[in-house]
Design a protein around this motif. Structure first.
Motif, PDB file in Angstrom:
ATOM      1  N   UNK A 154       0.738  -1.097   0.087  1.00  0.00           N
ATOM      2  CA  UNK A 154      -0.101   0.161   0.036  1.00  0.00           C
ATOM      3  C   UNK A 154       1.077   1.342  -0.126  1.00  0.00           C
ATOM      4  N   UNK A 155       2.277   1.474   0.080  1.00  0.00           N
ATOM      5  CA  UNK A 155       3.030   2.373   0.173  1.00  0.00           C
ATOM      6  C   UNK A 155       3.417   2.866  -1.270  1.00  0.00           C
ATOM      7  N   UNK A 173       3.212  -3.414 -11.797  1.00  0.00           N
ATOM      8  CA  UNK A 173       1.981  -2.539 -11.165  1.00  0.00           C
ATOM      9  C   UNK A 173       2.607  -1.935 -10.161  1.00  0.00           C
ATOM     10  N   UNK A 174       2.515  -0.534 -10.374  1.00  0.00           N
ATOM     11  CA  UNK A 174       3.508   0.338  -9.501  1.00  0.00           C
ATOM     12  C   UNK A 174       2.350   1.280  -8.626  1.00  0.00           C
ATOM     13  N   UNK A 175       2.748   1.434  -7.310  1.00  0.00           N
ATOM     14  CA  UNK A 175       1.899   2.228  -6.322  1.00  0.00           C
ATOM     15  C   UNK A 175       2.359   3.798  -6.259  1.00  0.00           C
ATOM     16  N   UNK A 176       1.689   4.578  -7.086  1.00  0.00           N
ATOM     17  CA  UNK A 176       2.396   5.931  -6.950  1.00  0.00           C
ATOM     18  C   UNK A 176       1.878   6.877  -5.917  1.00  0.00           C
ATOM     19  N   UNK A 177       0.740   6.325  -5.325  1.00  0.00           N
ATOM     20  CA  UNK A 177       0.133   7.097  -4.259  1.00  0.00           C
ATOM     21  C   UNK A 177      -0.351   6.078  -3.251  1.00  0.00           C
ATOM     22  N   UNK A 178      -0.184   6.387  -1.924  1.00  0.00           N
ATOM     23  CA  UNK A 178      -0.739   5.494  -0.803  1.00  0.00           C
ATOM     24  C   UNK A 178      -2.151   5.367  -0.807  1.00  0.00           C
ATOM     25  N   UNK A 201       7.772   7.237 -10.745  1.00  0.00           N
ATOM     26  CA  UNK A 201       7.491   7.779  -9.404  1.00  0.00           C
ATOM     27  C   UNK A 201       7.949   9.283  -9.095  1.00  0.00           C
ATOM     28  N   UNK A 202       8.830   9.563  -9.831  1.00  0.00           N
ATOM     29  CA  UNK A 202       9.539  11.079  -9.803  1.00  0.00           C
ATOM     30  C   UNK A 202       8.542  11.798 -10.598  1.00  0.00           C
ATOM     31  N   UNK A 203       7.723  11.265 -11.445  1.00  0.00           N
ATOM     32  CA  UNK A 203       7.026  12.183 -12.365  1.00  0.00           C
ATOM     33  C   UNK A 203       5.393  12.167 -11.731  1.00  0.00           C
ATOM     34  N   UNK A 204       5.128  11.175 -11.012  1.00  0.00           N
ATOM     35  CA  UNK A 204       3.908  11.128 -10.194  1.00  0.00           C
ATOM     36  C   UNK A 204       4.193  11.656  -8.880  1.00  0.00           C
TER      37      UNK A 204
END
Length: 229
Positions: A154-155, A173-178, A201-204
């Motif tokens: 979830x992080x 599958x990448x979590x960009x927001x908790x 991640x840097x862009x989101x």
């Protein structure tokens, strides 16, 4: 200057798949790509008016360190290929290329709202665009297409493999927001998967989707409205 090569509009689905097979062998997968947070990053996206067969594309160049907009460009064209799942690049590529050509800046890393290796033929828009331009390109999609995945942790920054039926990892599958559903990252050309996720991640930074995609989406929609009245 972007070098264009082997840009062809296929006559039918059979020819389109043959072109994908031909160009797929030109994808470069053994380069890490530019370091995240350096240079320029360009988001590209398209919007359609299917009733009028009009497509509008946008290219938005950001400073990778600050996410400030450096330059924007749009192009409007005619949809030249029917909607066929797995062959969407042929609808989008000509107008996306025109938008990229209109830039005075070097695009740097290009981020597509779509897929690269995470594609039934392992040659989605991000791979297709990368081969045609020679630029490093990644795909960041909103859904997993036909592939499966386990929910990542979830992080922010947690990820899990995006898997084909044969177990091949075609993306993450990448979590960009908790607490927000993940995005789906795949490589296109001249970038490895770990680096593609780090760029995403840097862009989101503030939202689920990369800032490059958010800005390109808004710009192409505006260009379509202006073109269709």
């Amino acid at each position: 200057m972007i070098t264009m090569q082997m840009i062809r509009t296929p006559e039918d689905e059979t020819e389109a798949r043959a072109i994908q097979d031909e160009l797929r062998g030109l994808v470069v997968r053994d380069e890490p790509g530019p370091p995240p947070g350096t240079g320029l990053v360009t988001g590209v996206d398209v919007a359609y008016d299917d009733e009028r067969d009009v497509v509008a594309a946008a290219a938005v160049v950001l400073d990778a360190a600050t996410l400030a907009v450096v330059e924007e460009a749009t192009a409007v064209g005619t949809v030249a290929f029917p909607y066929v799942p797995g062959l969407l690049a042929f609808r989008e590529i000509p107008t996306v290329l025109a938008a990229l050509e209109a830039l005075s800046s070097d695009p740097g890393l290009v981020v597509c709202d779509g897929y690269g290796r995470a594609h039934p033929r392992r040659f989605g828009l991000a791979a297709h665009l990368g081969v045609l331009t020679g630029l490093p390109v990644i795909g960041v999609a909103k859904n997993p297409f036909t592939f499966s995945y386990e929910q990542p942790g979830g992080r922010r920054g947690d990820s899990s493999p995006l898997l084909a039926d044969d177990g091949e990892e075609v993306g993450r599958a990448l979590r960009t927001r908790e607490g927000v559903k993940p995005v789906f990252v795949s490589v296109g050309h001249r970038v490895d998967l770990a680096n593609a996720c780090a760029h995403t991640l840097r862009l989101a930074r503030d939202y689920r989707l990369p800032e490059s995609t958010r800005r390109a989406d808004a710009l192409c929609r505006r260009a379509l409205r202006e073109a269709t009245g």
